[in-house]
Design a protein around this motif. Structure first.
Motif, PDB file in Angstrom:
ATOM      1  N   GLU A 243       0.854  -1.182   0.000  1.00  0.00           N
ATOM      2  CA  GLU A 243       0.000   0.000   0.000  1.00  0.00           C
ATOM      3  C   GLU A 243       0.893   1.235   0.000  1.00  0.00           C
ATOM      4  O   GLU A 243       1.719   1.412   0.896  1.00  0.00           O
ATOM      5  CB  GLU A 243      -0.901  -0.021   1.234  1.00  0.00           C
ATOM      6  CG  GLU A 243      -1.533   1.310   1.608  1.00  0.00           C
ATOM      7  CD  GLU A 243      -2.448   1.884   0.548  1.00  0.00           C
ATOM      8  OE1 GLU A 243      -2.450   3.115   0.397  1.00  0.00           O
ATOM      9  OE2 GLU A 243      -3.153   1.102  -0.133  1.00  0.00           O
ATOM     10  N   ARG A 244       0.746   2.100  -1.023  1.00  0.00           N
ATOM     11  CA  ARG A 244       1.619   3.258  -1.154  1.00  0.00           C
ATOM     12  C   ARG A 244       0.842   4.560  -1.364  1.00  0.00           C
ATOM     13  O   ARG A 244       1.362   5.553  -1.852  1.00  0.00           O
ATOM     14  CB  ARG A 244       2.613   3.062  -2.299  1.00  0.00           C
ATOM     15  CG  ARG A 244       2.031   2.473  -3.577  1.00  0.00           C
ATOM     16  CD  ARG A 244       1.310   3.438  -4.472  1.00  0.00           C
ATOM     17  NE  ARG A 244       2.231   4.383  -5.056  1.00  0.00           N
ATOM     18  CZ  ARG A 244       1.910   5.574  -5.485  1.00  0.00           C
ATOM     19  NH1 ARG A 244       0.655   5.990  -5.393  1.00  0.00           N
ATOM     20  NH2 ARG A 244       2.792   6.375  -6.028  1.00  0.00           N
ATOM     21  N   GLY A 245      -0.425   4.524  -0.949  1.00  0.00           N
ATOM     22  CA  GLY A 245      -1.249   5.714  -1.085  1.00  0.00           C
ATOM     23  C   GLY A 245      -1.999   5.729  -2.397  1.00  0.00           C
ATOM     24  O   GLY A 245      -1.513   5.263  -3.426  1.00  0.00           O
ATOM     25  N   ILE A 246      -3.214   6.250  -2.355  1.00  0.00           N
ATOM     26  CA  ILE A 246      -4.053   6.353  -3.549  1.00  0.00           C
ATOM     27  C   ILE A 246      -4.471   7.804  -3.753  1.00  0.00           C
ATOM     28  O   ILE A 246      -4.390   8.619  -2.844  1.00  0.00           O
ATOM     29  CB  ILE A 246      -5.307   5.453  -3.427  1.00  0.00           C
ATOM     30  CG1 ILE A 246      -6.045   5.737  -2.110  1.00  0.00           C
ATOM     31  CG2 ILE A 246      -4.939   3.990  -3.547  1.00  0.00           C
ATOM     32  CD1 ILE A 246      -7.347   4.992  -1.941  1.00  0.00           C
ATOM     33  N   TYR A 253      -1.927  18.904   0.479  1.00  0.00           N
ATOM     34  CA  TYR A 253      -1.175  18.751   1.723  1.00  0.00           C
ATOM     35  C   TYR A 253      -0.408  17.440   1.813  1.00  0.00           C
ATOM     36  O   TYR A 253       0.526  17.329   2.608  1.00  0.00           O
ATOM     37  CB  TYR A 253      -2.118  18.913   2.902  1.00  0.00           C
ATOM     38  CG  TYR A 253      -2.760  20.290   2.930  1.00  0.00           C
ATOM     39  CD1 TYR A 253      -2.002  21.412   3.254  1.00  0.00           C
ATOM     40  CD2 TYR A 253      -4.088  20.469   2.578  1.00  0.00           C
ATOM     41  CE1 TYR A 253      -2.563  22.683   3.242  1.00  0.00           C
ATOM     42  CE2 TYR A 253      -4.663  21.732   2.572  1.00  0.00           C
ATOM     43  CZ  TYR A 253      -3.899  22.829   2.904  1.00  0.00           C
ATOM     44  OH  TYR A 253      -4.454  24.101   2.892  1.00  0.00           O
ATOM     45  N   THR A 254      -0.826  16.445   1.062  1.00  0.00           N
ATOM     46  CA  THR A 254      -0.060  15.203   0.948  1.00  0.00           C
ATOM     47  C   THR A 254      -0.042  14.786  -0.513  1.00  0.00           C
ATOM     48  O   THR A 254      -0.914  15.168  -1.291  1.00  0.00           O
ATOM     49  CB  THR A 254      -0.670  14.055   1.781  1.00  0.00           C
ATOM     50  OG1 THR A 254      -2.014  13.829   1.359  1.00  0.00           O
ATOM     51  CG2 THR A 254      -0.624  14.357   3.264  1.00  0.00           C
ATOM     52  N   ARG A 255       0.945  14.001  -0.859  1.00  0.00           N
ATOM     53  CA  ARG A 255       1.077  13.552  -2.254  1.00  0.00           C
ATOM     54  C   ARG A 255      -0.077  12.627  -2.640  1.00  0.00           C
ATOM     55  O   ARG A 255      -0.647  12.721  -3.713  1.00  0.00           O
ATOM     56  CB  ARG A 255       2.418  12.829  -2.416  1.00  0.00           C
ATOM     57  CG  ARG A 255       2.700  12.319  -3.817  1.00  0.00           C
ATOM     58  CD  ARG A 255       4.095  11.729  -3.887  1.00  0.00           C
ATOM     59  NE  ARG A 255       4.406  11.273  -5.237  1.00  0.00           N
ATOM     60  CZ  ARG A 255       5.594  10.812  -5.600  1.00  0.00           C
ATOM     61  NH1 ARG A 255       6.583  10.753  -4.717  1.00  0.00           N
ATOM     62  NH2 ARG A 255       5.799  10.410  -6.835  1.00  0.00           N
ATOM     63  N   ASN A 256      -0.373  11.691  -1.742  1.00  0.00           N
ATOM     64  CA  ASN A 256      -1.490  10.759  -1.927  1.00  0.00           C
ATOM     65  C   ASN A 256      -2.194  10.601  -0.582  1.00  0.00           C
ATOM     66  O   ASN A 256      -1.845  11.269   0.392  1.00  0.00           O
ATOM     67  CB  ASN A 256      -0.973   9.401  -2.424  1.00  0.00           C
ATOM     68  CG  ASN A 256      -0.295   9.484  -3.766  1.00  0.00           C
ATOM     69  OD1 ASN A 256      -0.946   9.735  -4.793  1.00  0.00           O
ATOM     70  ND2 ASN A 256       1.016   9.296  -3.799  1.00  0.00           N
ATOM     71  N   THR A 257      -3.169   9.714  -0.535  1.00  0.00           N
ATOM     72  CA  THR A 257      -3.844   9.398   0.723  1.00  0.00           C
ATOM     73  C   THR A 257      -3.478   7.978   1.128  1.00  0.00           C
ATOM     74  O   THR A 257      -3.773   7.025   0.386  1.00  0.00           O
ATOM     75  CB  THR A 257      -5.368   9.525   0.579  1.00  0.00           C
ATOM     76  OG1 THR A 257      -5.695  10.873   0.247  1.00  0.00           O
ATOM     77  CG2 THR A 257      -6.071   9.141   1.874  1.00  0.00           C
ATOM     78  N   LEU A 258      -2.814   7.842   2.268  1.00  0.00           N
ATOM     79  CA  LEU A 258      -2.439   6.516   2.746  1.00  0.00           C
ATOM     80  C   LEU A 258      -3.676   5.804   3.280  1.00  0.00           C
ATOM     81  O   LEU A 258      -4.300   6.261   4.238  1.00  0.00           O
ATOM     82  CB  LEU A 258      -1.381   6.630   3.847  1.00  0.00           C
ATOM     83  CG  LEU A 258      -0.915   5.312   4.476  1.00  0.00           C
ATOM     84  CD1 LEU A 258      -0.391   4.355   3.423  1.00  0.00           C
ATOM     85  CD2 LEU A 258       0.142   5.578   5.533  1.00  0.00           C
ATOM     86  N   ASP A 259      -4.017   4.695   2.652  1.00  0.00           N
ATOM     87  CA  ASP A 259      -5.219   3.945   3.020  1.00  0.00           C
ATOM     88  C   ASP A 259      -4.859   2.893   4.067  1.00  0.00           C
ATOM     89  O   ASP A 259      -4.671   1.719   3.744  1.00  0.00           O
ATOM     90  CB  ASP A 259      -5.823   3.304   1.773  1.00  0.00           C
ATOM     91  CG  ASP A 259      -7.128   2.570   2.062  1.00  0.00           C
ATOM     92  OD1 ASP A 259      -7.644   2.702   3.195  1.00  0.00           O
ATOM     93  OD2 ASP A 259      -7.623   1.867   1.169  1.00  0.00           O
ATOM     94  N   LEU A 260      -4.785   3.315   5.324  1.00  0.00           N
ATOM     95  CA  LEU A 260      -4.460   2.370   6.385  1.00  0.00           C
ATOM     96  C   LEU A 260      -5.560   1.334   6.596  1.00  0.00           C
ATOM     97  O   LEU A 260      -5.298   0.238   7.088  1.00  0.00           O
ATOM     98  CB  LEU A 260      -4.195   3.115   7.696  1.00  0.00           C
ATOM     99  CG  LEU A 260      -2.836   3.820   7.813  1.00  0.00           C
ATOM    100  CD1 LEU A 260      -2.720   4.506   9.168  1.00  0.00           C
ATOM    101  CD2 LEU A 260      -1.683   2.853   7.616  1.00  0.00           C
ATOM    102  N   SER A 279       6.284   6.843   2.633  1.00  0.00           N
ATOM    103  CA  SER A 279       7.004   7.923   1.953  1.00  0.00           C
ATOM    104  C   SER A 279       6.257   8.385   0.714  1.00  0.00           C
ATOM    105  O   SER A 279       5.975   9.577   0.536  1.00  0.00           O
ATOM    106  CB  SER A 279       8.423   7.462   1.584  1.00  0.00           C
ATOM    107  OG  SER A 279       9.148   7.073   2.729  1.00  0.00           O
ATOM    108  N   HIS A 280       5.904   7.424  -0.169  1.00  0.00           N
ATOM    109  CA  HIS A 280       5.148   7.789  -1.367  1.00  0.00           C
ATOM    110  C   HIS A 280       3.734   8.234  -1.018  1.00  0.00           C
ATOM    111  O   HIS A 280       3.145   9.057  -1.711  1.00  0.00           O
ATOM    112  CB  HIS A 280       5.094   6.614  -2.347  1.00  0.00           C
ATOM    113  CG  HIS A 280       6.271   6.542  -3.253  1.00  0.00           C
ATOM    114  ND1 HIS A 280       7.387   5.806  -2.960  1.00  0.00           N
ATOM    115  CD2 HIS A 280       6.523   7.150  -4.443  1.00  0.00           C
ATOM    116  CE1 HIS A 280       8.277   5.941  -3.921  1.00  0.00           C
ATOM    117  NE2 HIS A 280       7.788   6.751  -4.832  1.00  0.00           N
ATOM    118  N   ALA A 281       3.201   7.658   0.053  1.00  0.00           N
ATOM    119  CA  ALA A 281       1.821   7.981   0.415  1.00  0.00           C
ATOM    120  C   ALA A 281       1.678   9.434   0.847  1.00  0.00           C
ATOM    121  O   ALA A 281       0.762  10.138   0.414  1.00  0.00           O
ATOM    122  CB  ALA A 281       1.347   7.051   1.525  1.00  0.00           C
TER     123      ALA A 281
END
Length: 365
Positions: A243-246, A253-260, A279-281
């Protein structure tokens, strides 16, 4: 469809049942778990009567239909047992899986030069990481951005492995480079942009190498698991999900949204090990520590963290990369929390500072 065999069934009987199943035009895959042996029936089972299959052997305990479109990736396929991916590294075998210690992967977005990659590898190893990540081939949104040094960068990753004994994880972009990447990488990464490159998934599936499959930028969980199914269907059981964020509405405010939430959802759906790339998220180094800790608390099996000796001068993804001292500090926090959660091992090189040990129970929750 799954055939759950009774405990103690002889292997000869399991083989006999598998051969008889093939007469239905199906592929039979034997999955031997810790407590049960399951035979997975791959193919069109819609018209097959479970009672008829049950009569094949008195040692068939149960016949189960797998209704999910991802068959081999489903938790049912292993009768509720989680799989593990064992990766051989110069420092010894490392196991990814729910019932094993947290695995930390760290390194720069791109391999830039020998001095930089060796220095980073030495620090991340000393801090407790087991794998070095570094891009030789880089997919970039702009055709004018740095694309990686290619084959020469693979040579530098090989030198870093020789110097430190760390396992190597690096991305494969094109099937044309598969042999070159597979020669150096202990784990081949399929990036977010290639998650649904099905011809590439089939090819890496045929290698048998451990594969790290990153979630696509706009992929649903089912899309992601169906991509994993391509690799599994090609005969490669060694798949790790990352999982690296979508992409969602807010990208300011963030590059992607980390889907925890994907972590517990995946636990309910698949047996495959799970990694999180904060990091990518987040895309911003100041949020990486918080989301790393949140990922551990959510149950991830592994973390991938970008680290660079001088992020301000990084050729790619500098804003999301930790400095070497910041990574060392984060690893102390990771070690404390992972130990508290039962996900740390004495095999990690880092001495654990018992940061949470003296907290009252209510404060730990």
């Amino acid at each position: 469809m799954l055939l759950v065999m009774k405990p103690g069934t002889l292997y000869e009987e399991i083989e006999r049942v598998s051969l008889e199943i093939r007469e239905y035009g199906l592929v039979a895959e034997i999955c031997k778990g810790q407590h049960k042996t399951v035979i997975g029936l791959i193919g069109d089972t819609a018209e097959i009567d479970p009672k008829q299959v049950q009569n094949i052997s008195q040692f068939i305990e149960q016949v189960i239909r797998v209704k999910k479109p991802f068959k081999r990736a489903s938790l049912e396929f292993r009768y509720g047992e989680y799989s593990e991916v064992v990766v051989a590294t110069p420092n010894g075998d490392v196991t990814f899986g729910q019932n094993h210690p947290l695995v930390v992967v760290a390194g720069p977005c791109s391999v830039e030069n020998e001095e930089m990659i060796i220095e980073t590898a030495q620090v991340v190893k000393a801090s407790g990481a087991q794998f070095l990540r570094g891009g030789a081939y880089k997919p970039r949104t702009s055709p004018y951005a740095f694309q990686g040094h290619g084959e020469s960068a693979l040579d530098l990753l090989a030198k870093a492995r020789e110097a430190t004994g760390l396992g190597i994880i690096t991305e494969l972009m094109d099937a044309a480079e598969l042999d070159l990447v597979a020669e150096v990488a202990d784990v081949i990464q399929i990036g977010a942009r290639n998650m649904q490159n099905f011809s590439l998934l089939k090819k890496v599936g045929a290698t048998g190498k451990p594969i790290l499959l990153k979630r696509g930028l706009s992929a649903t969980i089912e899309d992601w698991l169906m991509s994993a199914e391509y690799i599994l269907a090609a005969g490669n059981p060694n798949v790790i999900l990352c999982e690296r964020g979508i992409r969602t509405f807010d990208r300011q405010y963030t590059r992607n949204t980390l889907d925890l939430s994907a972590i517990p959802v995946l636990r309910s759906l698949t047996h495959l090990p799970i990694m999180v790339d904060p990091s990518h998220a987040t895309g911003k180094s100041e949020f990486v520590s918080t989301m790393s800790m949140a990922s551990i608390a959510s149950g991830t099996d592994s973390l991938m963290i970008e680290v660079h000796p001088n992020p301000a001068k990084a050729l790619s993804d500098g804003p999301q990369s930790l400095t070497l001292p910041a990574f060392e500090e984060l690893m102390q926090d990771i070690a404390s929390l992972a130990k508290f959660c039962g996900r740390w091992s004495s095999n990690h090189h880092l001495a654990v500072k018992p940061k949470f040990a003296n907290l009252p129970v209510t404060a730990r929750v």
